[in-house]
Design a protein around this motif. Structure first.
Motif, short mmCIF file in Angstrom:
data_model
loop_
_atom_site.label_atom_id
_atom_site.label_comp_id
_atom_site.label_asym_id
_atom_site.label_seq_id
_atom_site.Cartn_x
_atom_site.Cartn_y
_atom_site.Cartn_z
N ILE A 51 28.58 33.10 27.09
CA ILE A 51 29.26 31.93 27.77
C ILE A 51 30.83 32.43 27.76
O ILE A 51 31.39 32.50 28.77
N ALA A 52 31.43 32.42 26.63
CA ALA A 52 32.58 32.69 26.53
C ALA A 52 32.90 33.79 27.36
O ALA A 52 34.19 33.97 27.75
N ASN A 55 33.41 33.43 31.02
CA ASN A 55 34.44 32.45 31.75
C ASN A 55 35.67 32.54 31.02
O ASN A 55 36.52 32.18 31.73
N VAL A 56 36.00 33.15 29.86
CA VAL A 56 37.07 33.19 29.20
C VAL A 56 37.64 34.71 29.20
O VAL A 56 38.89 35.33 29.35
N LEU A 104 35.61 33.76 18.85
CA LEU A 104 35.28 32.52 19.53
C LEU A 104 36.23 31.58 19.36
O LEU A 104 36.83 30.93 20.57
N LYS A 105 36.78 31.42 18.37
CA LYS A 105 37.91 30.54 18.18
C LYS A 105 39.18 30.90 18.79
O LYS A 105 40.02 29.99 19.24
N ARG A 108 38.68 30.22 22.57
CA ARG A 108 38.83 28.81 22.81
C ARG A 108 40.24 28.49 23.36
O ARG A 108 40.14 27.54 23.97
N ALA A 111 40.36 28.70 26.85
CA ALA A 111 39.57 27.85 27.67
C ALA A 111 40.23 26.49 28.18
O ALA A 111 39.53 25.91 28.92
N ILE A 122 29.75 24.61 31.27
CA ILE A 122 29.81 25.14 29.94
C ILE A 122 29.38 24.30 28.85
O ILE A 122 28.32 24.63 28.21
N ARG A 126 26.08 24.69 26.69
CA ARG A 126 26.03 24.97 25.19
C ARG A 126 25.28 23.68 24.64
O ARG A 126 24.53 23.97 23.50
#
Lengths: 307, 61
Positions: A51-52, A55-56, A104-105, A108, A111, A122, A126
């Motif tokens: 997902i990350a 999108n990011v 992931l952090k 974030r 995002a 998202i 999630r």
């Protein structure tokens, strides 16, 4: 008549092969079920990273792929029943999961600039994969605890047979049998109770986590069965041969074995129900292994190398 | 003569019994072999609970 002997030999070989296959399949079955919980965690990581990534930060897709590859490797290793290889991969997996969460952090922060509609989408995705994860974990914990109890029972049964053989040879196995009963009551029974019919599945989570026949439960009871059984077995054999060894001038060697076993026992008592630290494990097993080596030497001398 | 015969029989019995007991004692180490004394190491079971699960932020990531 020769074909009869050939046939009987083949039967013996086949039954030996079957015995080994059963022994290996116990470990493979146990590790395969035990790995399920980790599979759930790795799947969850891979999905969140995906997902990350879409999108990011696209570079996270590589981490997602690595997680999936590790999961495949874990399943494959569990299927071999190789505890050492499984543990090695588990350590790598622990470190990769931590790195994955760190990545992931970092993603974030980026995002925060996404449009609200994307954020909502998202969030929904999630929530869906988290629900899947919770269900996966619950089911894996239940199956894991059940299998753990079954596997432990088989291992204790095998040890009981070993004690029985020694008893037939005149060794006093009362301490070994007492140990087996204690392990059954302290570890196997609570595990079985937690996974019995009608007991809430949530109980299996704590049980799976808290009862270890050997070592590795972070917060629960670690029984250190092999160390305890090893010390008791070597002590019982030493006592059985002591008189004969003394009469053959091996009393110094016997005293050395007994000293190692006493030291191993003292060190093990310090560990208590906790998990071994690396140093504790080395200290305990160094003494057990030395006692083992020296006792084998004594037996070889008594039996004049015929053992 | 009778007490002497009885004494001899008694001595023979004691000798015979002590020999049987010696044989029994010698039998034990001959039957326990090096492999009976083998030990298996403790398994490091690993706690799957210490594996980090993905954390959650306000944006769902």
């Amino acid at each position: 008549m020769r074909w009869v002997f050939k046939f009987l030999s083949a039967c013996v070989l086949l039954s030996l092969a079957a015995a080994y296959t059963i022994a290996d399949s116990y470990d493979a079955d146990y590790l395969t079920v035990k790995a399920k919980r980790l599979e759930c965690v790795m799947d969850y990581h891979a999905k969140v990273l995906s997902i990350a990534a879409s999108n990011v930060d696209f570079s996270l897709s590589q981490k997602a792929a690595n997680m999936s590859a590790l999961k495949t490797e874990l399943v494959s290793i569990a299927g071999t029943g190789d505890h050492k290889a499984y543990q090695k991969l588990f350590m790598q997996l622990k470190s990769d999961a931590r790195n994955s969460d760190d990545a992931l952090k970092q993603a974030r922060a980026k995002a925060a600039w996404l449009p609200q509609a994307t954020k909502d989408s998202i969030m929904a995705e999630r929530a869906r994969i988290k629900a899947e994860f919770v269900e996966c974990k619950m089911s894996a914990n239940y199956m894991g605890a059940k299998k753990k109890a079954e596997y432990y029972s088989k291992m204790l049964y095998r040890a009981r047979k070993e004690a029985g053989k020694l008893s037939e040879k005149g060794v006093d196995t009362s301490e070994l049998n007492a140990l087996l009963d204690e392990a059954e009551a302290a570890i196997v029974k609570p595990l079985k109770s937690a996974t019995a019919k009608g007991v809430p599945r949530a109980n299996s989570v704590a049980a799976f986590r808290n009862y270890c026949l050997w070592s590795g439960c972070r917060d629960g009871i670690n029984y250190h069965f092999s160390a305890k059984f090893g010390i008791a077995k070597l002590s019982a054999i030493t006592a059985a041969i002591q008189q004969k060894a003394n009469s053959e001038g091996l009393s110094e060697e016997i005293r050395s074995v007994q000293a190692h076993l006493a030291s191993a026992k003292t060190e093990l008592e310090k560990v208590g129900n906790g998990s071994y630290t690396k140093e504790q494990s080395e200290e305990v097993w160094n003494h057990i292994n030395l006692a083992h080596k020296e006792l084998k030497g004594i037996l070889a001398k008594i039996n004049k190398g015929g053992a | 003569m009778r007490p002497i015969i009885l004494l001899i029989v008694a001595l023979l019995l004691i000798y015979g019994c002590s020999n049987v007991s010696d044989n029994e004692q010698q039998k034990i180490p001959a039957e326990i072999n090096k492999y009976d004394a083998d030990v298996k190491p403790d398994l490091e079971e690993g706690d799957s609970y210490v594996v980090v699960e993905p954390s959650e932020g306000p944006e769902g990531i």
